[in-house]
Design an enzyme around this catalytic site. Structure first.
Site, PDB file in Angstrom:
ATOM      1  CG  ASP A   1      40.558  55.906  36.793  1.00 49.82           C
ATOM      2  OD1 ASP A   1      40.122  54.767  37.052  1.00 49.82           O
ATOM      3  OD2 ASP A   1      40.536  56.382  35.650  1.00 49.82           O
ATOM      4  CG  ASP A   2      42.027  51.804  37.914  1.00 49.78           C
ATOM      5  OD1 ASP A   2      40.789  51.769  38.013  1.00 49.78           O
ATOM      6  OD2 ASP A   2      42.631  51.517  36.864  1.00 49.78           O
TER       7      ASP A   2
ATOM      8  CB  CYS B   1      36.505  53.457  35.892  1.00 50.45           C
ATOM      9  SG  CYS B   1      36.994  52.770  34.306  1.00 50.45           S
TER      10      CYS B   1
ATOM     11  NE  ARG C   1      35.602  57.177  36.838  1.00 51.42           N
ATOM     12  CZ  ARG C   1      36.549  58.034  37.223  1.00 51.42           C
ATOM     13  NH1 ARG C   1      36.351  59.331  37.105  1.00 51.42           N
ATOM     14  NH2 ARG C   1      37.685  57.602  37.722  1.00 51.42           N
TER      15      ARG C   1
ATOM     16  CE  LYS D   1      37.799  57.071  33.566  1.00 52.42           C
ATOM     17  NZ  LYS D   1      38.588  55.892  33.951  1.00 52.42           N
TER      18      LYS D   1
ATOM     19  CG  HIS E   1      34.980  56.094  31.156  1.00 51.70           C
ATOM     20  ND1 HIS E   1      35.454  55.062  31.936  1.00 51.70           N
ATOM     21  CD2 HIS E   1      34.853  55.567  29.913  1.00 51.70           C
ATOM     22  CE1 HIS E   1      35.623  53.985  31.216  1.00 51.70           C
ATOM     23  NE2 HIS E   1      35.268  54.261  29.968  1.00 51.70           N
TER      24      HIS E   1
ATOM     25  CG  HIS F   1      43.334  53.975  34.402  1.00 50.42           C
ATOM     26  ND1 HIS F   1      44.036  53.464  33.330  1.00 50.42           N
ATOM     27  CD2 HIS F   1      42.127  53.354  34.395  1.00 50.42           C
ATOM     28  CE1 HIS F   1      43.281  52.573  32.695  1.00 50.42           C
ATOM     29  NE2 HIS F   1      42.119  52.483  33.327  1.00 50.42           N
TER      30      HIS F   1
ATOM     31  CG  ASP G   1      37.323  54.445  39.476  1.00 55.50           C
ATOM     32  OD1 ASP G   1      38.223  53.810  40.057  1.00 55.50           O
ATOM     33  OD2 ASP G   1      37.417  54.798  38.285  1.00 55.50           O
ATOM     34  CG  ASN G   2      37.770  50.511  39.700  1.00 55.42           C
ATOM     35  OD1 ASN G   2      37.287  51.054  38.702  1.00 55.42           O
ATOM     36  ND2 ASN G   2      39.079  50.448  39.904  1.00 55.42           N
TER      37      ASN G   2
ATOM     38  CE  LYS H   1      39.449  48.990  36.066  1.00 51.85           C
ATOM     39  NZ  LYS H   1      40.253  49.995  35.329  1.00 51.85           N
TER      40      LYS H   1
END
Length: 635
Positions: free
Chosen positions: A23-24, A61, A65, A140, A142, A247, A354-355, A412
């Site tokens: 994540d990130d 994110c 996903r 995660k 989300h 994140h 994810d980004n 991001k």
């Protein structure tokens, strides 16, 4: 039975899949992508697999996903925007002078902006489970907050899911006191204040103790795999392993943070140069690449910081590095178990972010200034020695982020390469015929691992993952219907023809890919890409780049080649029509008018889990949100 005997027994079986998402994470954070962070387990996977340098996600994110799990565009799947941003326009960007953030009012309630995986898509785990796979996830989600939107309802037989966008990695919640402004949850933190999880569709009342997110998900995934083994479950598995790290808030166990003491004391610009040089040495970017200049006017340059500011800033980066190493350790314990049990040879293992790296300077956001800063001062300990622990709350800002996204532009939430180009590596099952054409693949060293591994520069996206997995599993996507409802086809393409050498690229040269997140937009066709970035980070008009010659998106060709620009703007219009994008900036097209009276701000979350009493009585805090209809040419 020995591991080698198990491996032989796997011959002819359908492959397993382990899909890992960070994540990130920035493009160059891993050792095998040019970073100095210790990632030996991921480096080892890369040394036995393939690294992609032109792999793309969405700019944020939950949209990414959604695309990973459906193979189609996030505007179709229900995550056209992050629900947190749609719910409150103030989440989008800081204001600067007369330039205010875009209102997200036109998106609220519209098809494709539900904030959860909608019924127009069928998910990868649904199809795999229907066809004899054990489906598991730990990490995660989300993609929906309520039991009706949980992983269990979208194909996962076993799941331990972090439901919101982010939360404290130690599940720390300060005990609020008093009646001052600082004694209520700040608006910015309402949807990150609670580490809300569900297991197999039921809300988790008490997390295991001690709790740290990456370790917790690693333990759960390992537990699910061991349970499969103990039960003698012969089914192949699909394991989705999406972390919430790195994140913000930046937090990591002390033992990992300690590995980086002093490593970043010369600041983000020096780190950026070191990583760029390493990437050149590894064959991950051209020797003559021109990196985009750092864009970070809202924070001080390293040379202008005082000693205390520098110490805290470099410590934030040390914590971030510790988070990444902890991810790697938890990847290692799962992969090692697969190796011990003879399953690894029959498993596709892939890893991605994810980004792009998170570069927001949140201290400049109006929604963060004032009340939140007072809250952090009263309830958190952001002293230098305490940074990274559960009762600290920090982010690292745009300069460190751009050390990780270089040579690309921005980070991001932006549809520039810095926001959407992400690291991707894949280790394939032993009997998979992976022989990409020699002109599409080169070799280069892998971090601290020995030997060399293949690197491909072929353009691909997260939407290509689902069709690749389905083809490997021998499953056909059911569109146009699934379980008596209409569903869309996948927009991604299987990578297998490219991987086996039957095709020289994943996509044909005239393939069109679009991006849009919160008023920022882009379209790519072949080597050319047009980008729309609002002020203050961009000129608020379409820009055009030849990525083959200018991967840093430095030299705008819009005025030089207006005919190509016009053709590509028409591609944008086509993308909007096909996916149902509701642009926020007028320059992107007046496709739909806002109806403010029907779409109030701060009323668009189905489950207000942060409110007092919500965890005890979730149904009382769950709302029916009105939805509107709109016909789109979904493909």
């Amino acid at each position: 039975m020995s591991a080698s005997a198990d491996s032989n027994a796997n011959a002819g079986k359908r492959p397993n899949f382990l899909v890992i998402v960070a994540d990130d994470l920035g493009f160059s954070d891993l050792g095998c992508f040019g970073g100095e962070i210790r990632t030996p387990n991921l480096d080892r996977l890369a040394s036995n697999g393939l690294r992609f340098t032109d792999f793309h996600a969405a700019a944020a994110c939950s949209p990414s996903r959604a695309m990973i799990l459906t193979g189609t565009d996030h505007h179709i799947a229900g995550l056209g925007n992050l629900i947190e941003w749609t719910n409150n326009s103030g989440q989008n960007a800081p204001s600067e002078g007369e330039q205010k953030y875009w209102s997200t009012a036109p998106q609220r309630g519209m098809p494709g902006y539900e904030g959860y995986l909608n019924e127009r898509v069928v998910t990868l785990p649904e199809l795999l489970h229907d066809n004899g796979y054990l489906t598991m996830m730990a990490g995660k989600w989300h993609l929906g907050l309520t039991p009706e939107r949980s992983p269990r309802q979208r194909g996962f037989e076993r799941s331990f899911a972090h439901l919101p966008a982010c939360s404290n990695h130690y599940a720390y919640e300060p005990q609020l006191e008093g009646r001052g402004e600082e004694d209520r949850i700040p608006d910015f933190m309402t949807m990150s204040f609670i580490a809300l999880h569900s297991e197999d569709g039921e809300y988790v009342r008490n997390l295991p103790k001690p709790w740290y997110s990456s370790n917790g998900y690693g333990d759960k995934m390992l537990g699910y795999l061991k349970d499969r083994k103990e039960k003698g479950d012969e089914r192949p598995f699909f394991a989705y392993y999406p972390f919430t790290a790195p994140h913000w808030p930046l937090q990591a166990p002390d033992e990992y943070i300690a590995h980086y003491k002093g490593v970043y004391d010369d600041g983000p610009d020096a780190l950026r140069q070191r990583r760029l040089q390493k990437m050149k040495e590894m064959g991950l970017c051209p020797q003559d690449v021109e990196p985009h200049p750092v864009v970070a006017d809202e924070v001080k340059e390293w040379k202008d910081m005082g000693s205390e500011q520098r110490a805290k800033s470099s410590k934030a980066m040390e914590v971030f590095a510790g988070m990444v190493e902890c991810i790697d350790a938890n990847v290692g314990k799962v992969v090692s178990y697969l190796e011990e049990t003879g399953e690894l040879d029959n498993t596709l293992v892939c890893f991605m972010s994810d980004n792009g790296a998170e570069g927001a300077a949140y201290e400049a956001y109006p929604i963060v200034q004032g009340q939140m800063m007072q809250h952090l001062k009263k309830y958190y300990d952001n002293s230098l020695d305490n940074l990274g622990r559960g009762n600290s709350f920090i982010w690292y800002g745009p300069r460190w982020a751009q050390a990780a996204t270089a040579p690309s532009r921005l980070f991001k939430a932006f549809t520039t390469e810095g926001g959407v180009r992400v690291p991707f590596l894949a280790k394939f099952p032993k009997d998979t015929n992976v022989k990409p054409s020699s002109d599409a693949v080169t070799s280069g060293p892998v971090g601290s691992a020995s030997g060399k591994a293949n690197i491909t520069n072929s353009f691909s996206t997260v939407m290509d993952l689902a069709p690749t997995i389905l083809e490997m599993a021998g499953i056909k996507h059911p569109a146009p219907t699934y379980q008596s409802r209409d569903v869309v086809s996948m927009r991604g393409s299987s990578m297998l023809p490219f991987l086996s050498g039957q095709s020289s690229s994943v996509h044909p040269a005239d393939h069109i890919t679009g991006w849009e997140t919160c008023g920022r937009a882009a379209v790519r066709c072949g080597d050319y890409k047009i980008v729309f970035i609002p002020k203050p980070k961009g000129p608020e008009k379409w820009q055009m780049y030849n990525l083959a010659k200018d991967p840093g998106e430095v030299h705008d060709l819009a005025e030089q080649d207006p005919q190509r620009l016009e053709r590509m703007i028409k591609m944008w219009d086509q993308y909007v029509l096909e996916t149902g994008v509701i642009p926020l900036a007028p320059a992107l097209g007046n496709w739909i008018a806002a109806m403010e009276e029907q779409m109030p701000e701060d009323a668009w979350m189905e489950y207000e889990y942060w409110k007092d009493g919500a965890r005890e009585d979730p149904k009382a805090f769950t709302k029916d949100i009105p939805r509107f209809t709109r016909t789109v040419k979904a493909m």
